[in-house]
Scaffold this active site. Structure first.
Site, PDB file in Angstrom:
ATOM      1  N   LYS A 268       0.613  -1.271  -0.349  1.00 31.62           N
ATOM      2  CA  LYS A 268      -0.477   0.207  -0.330  1.00 31.62           C
ATOM      3  C   LYS A 268       0.581   0.975  -0.084  1.00 31.62           C
ATOM      4  O   LYS A 268       2.328   1.193   0.015  1.00 31.62           O
ATOM      5  CB  LYS A 268      -0.945   0.309   1.293  1.00 31.62           C
ATOM      6  CG  LYS A 268      -0.243   0.224   3.132  1.00 31.62           C
ATOM      7  CD  LYS A 268      -1.401  -0.419   3.718  1.00 31.62           C
ATOM      8  CE  LYS A 268      -0.747  -0.535   4.949  1.00 31.62           C
ATOM      9  NZ  LYS A 268      -0.915   0.595   6.460  1.00 31.62           N
TER      10      LYS A 268
ATOM     11  N   TYR B  83      17.770  29.156  10.179  1.00 31.77           N
ATOM     12  CA  TYR B  83      16.208  29.794  10.380  1.00 31.77           C
ATOM     13  C   TYR B  83      16.123  29.506  12.550  1.00 31.77           C
ATOM     14  O   TYR B  83      16.473  28.338  12.941  1.00 31.77           O
ATOM     15  CB  TYR B  83      14.896  29.185  10.389  1.00 31.77           C
ATOM     16  CG  TYR B  83      14.948  29.639   8.831  1.00 31.77           C
ATOM     17  CD1 TYR B  83      15.098  30.778   8.376  1.00 31.77           C
ATOM     18  CD2 TYR B  83      15.491  28.461   7.575  1.00 31.77           C
ATOM     19  CE1 TYR B  83      15.136  31.603   6.794  1.00 31.77           C
ATOM     20  CE2 TYR B  83      14.774  29.330   6.326  1.00 31.77           C
ATOM     21  CZ  TYR B  83      14.943  30.482   6.315  1.00 31.77           C
ATOM     22  OH  TYR B  83      14.804  30.574   5.502  1.00 31.77           O
TER      23      TYR B  83
HETATM   24  C1  LIG Z   1      -4.940  -4.608   7.566  1.00 30.04           C
HETATM   25  C2  LIG Z   1      -2.701  -4.806   7.579  1.00 30.04           C
HETATM   26  N1  LIG Z   1      -2.282  -5.279   8.078  1.00 30.04           N
HETATM   27  C3  LIG Z   1      -1.372  -4.881   8.147  1.00 30.04           C
HETATM   28  C4  LIG Z   1      -0.707  -3.749   7.391  1.00 30.04           C
HETATM   29  C5  LIG Z   1       1.694  -3.904   7.932  1.00 30.04           C
HETATM   30  O1  LIG Z   1       1.791  -3.711   8.834  1.00 30.04           O
HETATM   31  P1  LIG Z   1       3.241  -3.500   8.670  1.00 30.04           P
HETATM   32  O2  LIG Z   1       4.123  -2.836   7.569  1.00 30.04           O
HETATM   33  O3  LIG Z   1       3.370  -2.960  10.190  1.00 30.04           O
HETATM   34  O4  LIG Z   1       4.484  -5.243   8.396  1.00 30.04           O
HETATM   35  C6  LIG Z   1      -0.949  -3.574   8.091  1.00 30.04           C
HETATM   36  C7  LIG Z   1      -0.641  -1.560   7.654  1.00 30.04           C
HETATM   37  O5  LIG Z   1      -0.605  -0.849   8.544  1.00 30.04           O
HETATM   38  C8  LIG Z   1      -2.351  -3.107   8.001  1.00 30.04           C
HETATM   39  O6  LIG Z   1      -3.281  -2.305   7.908  1.00 30.04           O
END
Ligand SMILES: Cc1ncc(COP(=O)(O)O)c(C=O)c1O
Length: 367
Positions: A41, A259
């Site tokens: 994602k 700054y």
């Molecule tokens: C439903 C879900 N599964 C898995 C993951 C993967 O998590 P991680 O990056 O901590 O392995 C996420 C990420 O936030 C998630 O929202």
């Protein structure tokens, strides 16, 4: 005379595909009986879906949120499973799920209503999500069974898998309370289970789960930093952010930097000015003392990070000069390394946020 192309600023992000593949192999080592979702994602946590694809196609599936990212994976010719972790956001998105054969989470009654009204020749593989304590998305343990029963009666549904997400797999509270809630409410339900995120893969590898969802560890960040770092977990950074010195200054005691004059020299010292600022995605909240590598030598920032520049104390590396290589995080020259987690920690945040926030103006290469 032909005009020469403009030379970009020296900043660059590099994606290390061998590290991605090696980190994925670590997931398999720790949870050999589970299938692995590579979580991609947010454009593969900022690394770029297309850039990580070859290295991660050894996973059993890809998990993500955005339909356009799912389309991009299919365009790369990925025929295997794709899971929409939050399911669809609109009923019409179910069309695309049917067309692209996307598996999707169902976390609320409205999503089940949409599916019940959806016309499809191809029944969907769905992941029914339980809220076992995170209180973000999902059916409560008490409501889970009736949601499952309703789903099970729908002609639009093929196989139902069960999933939940841990809130504290990286910390002291741990996962036992959520595993207990999940198992009690699903004990006699059929279907595959998907429970573990990265922190659970690393810290609780014995969890009973058919599918793990590995995100952050794949990208070479330790979910439980500073308790453990990537060296402890045998992970390698998948992203380097690097730049160069574009200036140096000699300071006398009392001279200030940047700054709001947040840094005052107490002794004669030399500083370097790095072509990297918050408009590149480097956190402005990094205080004086944040680690940085100059020519592979560990140094620290001084003063406030500005939009396009930051300053570094060059005391540990007197030979540094204009053009010296600066590693903001990742792999530096001659085997040097600076974990993204250290920089994130200095800014009061986590590696996830930094890797997702590298700005579009930063050119990205693949190593
Ligand atoms: C439903 C879900 N599964 C898995 C993951 C993967 O998590 P991680 O990056 O901590 O392995 C996420 C990420 O936030 C998630 O929202």
């Amino acid at each position: 005379m032909a005009e020469s192309a403009p030379v970009p600023r020296p900043i660059q992000a590099l994606i290390h595909t061998a590290a991605l593949a090696a980190n994925l192999a670590r997931v398999r080592q720790r949870t050999p009986d589970a299938r692995v979702w590579a979580v991609v994602k947010a454009n593969a946590y900022g690394h770029g879906i297309e850039r990580v694809y070859e290295a991660l196609r050894g996973a059993d599936g890809f998990a993500l949120l955005d339909l356009d990212e799912a389309q991009r994976l299919r365009a790369l010719d990925w025929r295997g499973p794709i899971l929409l972790l939050e399911g669809v956001f609109e009923p019409r998105d179910l069309e695309l799920c049917s067309r692209l054969n996307l598996w999707h989470a169902l976390h609320c009654e409205a999503q089940i209503d949409w599916l019940a009204a959806h016309k499809t020749h191809q029944p969907h593989r769905v992941f029914l999500k339980m809220n076992s304590g995170m209180n973000r998305l999902g059916f409560t343990p008490a409501a889970f069974r009736s949601a499952w029963t309703r789903l099970n009666a729908l002609p639009q549904v093929d196989e139902i898998s069960l999933m939940t997400h841990f809130s504290d797999a990286d910390g002291d509270r741990g996962i036992d309370h959520q595993v207990a809630a999940f198992e009690a409410a699903t004990a006699d339900l059929p279907g595959e289970r998907s429970l573990s995120n990265s922190a659970a893969v690393l810290r609780h590898p014995g969890v009973k789960t058919d599918w793990v969802r590995a995100g952050i560890l794949t990208y070479g960040s330790a979910p439980d930093f500073p308790e453990h770092d990537i060296a402890h977990w045998g992970l390698a950074p998948a992203m380097t952010l690097r730049s160069k010195l574009i200036g140096t200054q000699h300071l006398q005691p009392g001279d200030t930097v940047g700054y709001a004059s947040r840094f005052t020299a107490e002794r004669p010292m030399r500083i370097g000015i790095v072509a990297c600022g918050y408009a590149d995605g480097y956190p402005r909240l990094c205080p004086t003392g944040t680690p940085v590598l100059v020519d592979g030598v560990r140094c620290t920032t001084v003063g406030r990070v500005s939009m396009d520049m930051l300053a570094v104390d060059l005391t540990p590396v007197p030979a540094a000069a204009l053009g010296s290589e600066v590693t903001l995080w990742g792999e530096g020259p001659r085997g040097s390394r600076l974990a993204i987690d250290e920089v994130a920690h200095a800014a009061g945040t986590i590696g996830y946020e930094l890797m997702c926030a590298v700005a579009p103006r930063v050119p990205v290469g693949v190593a």
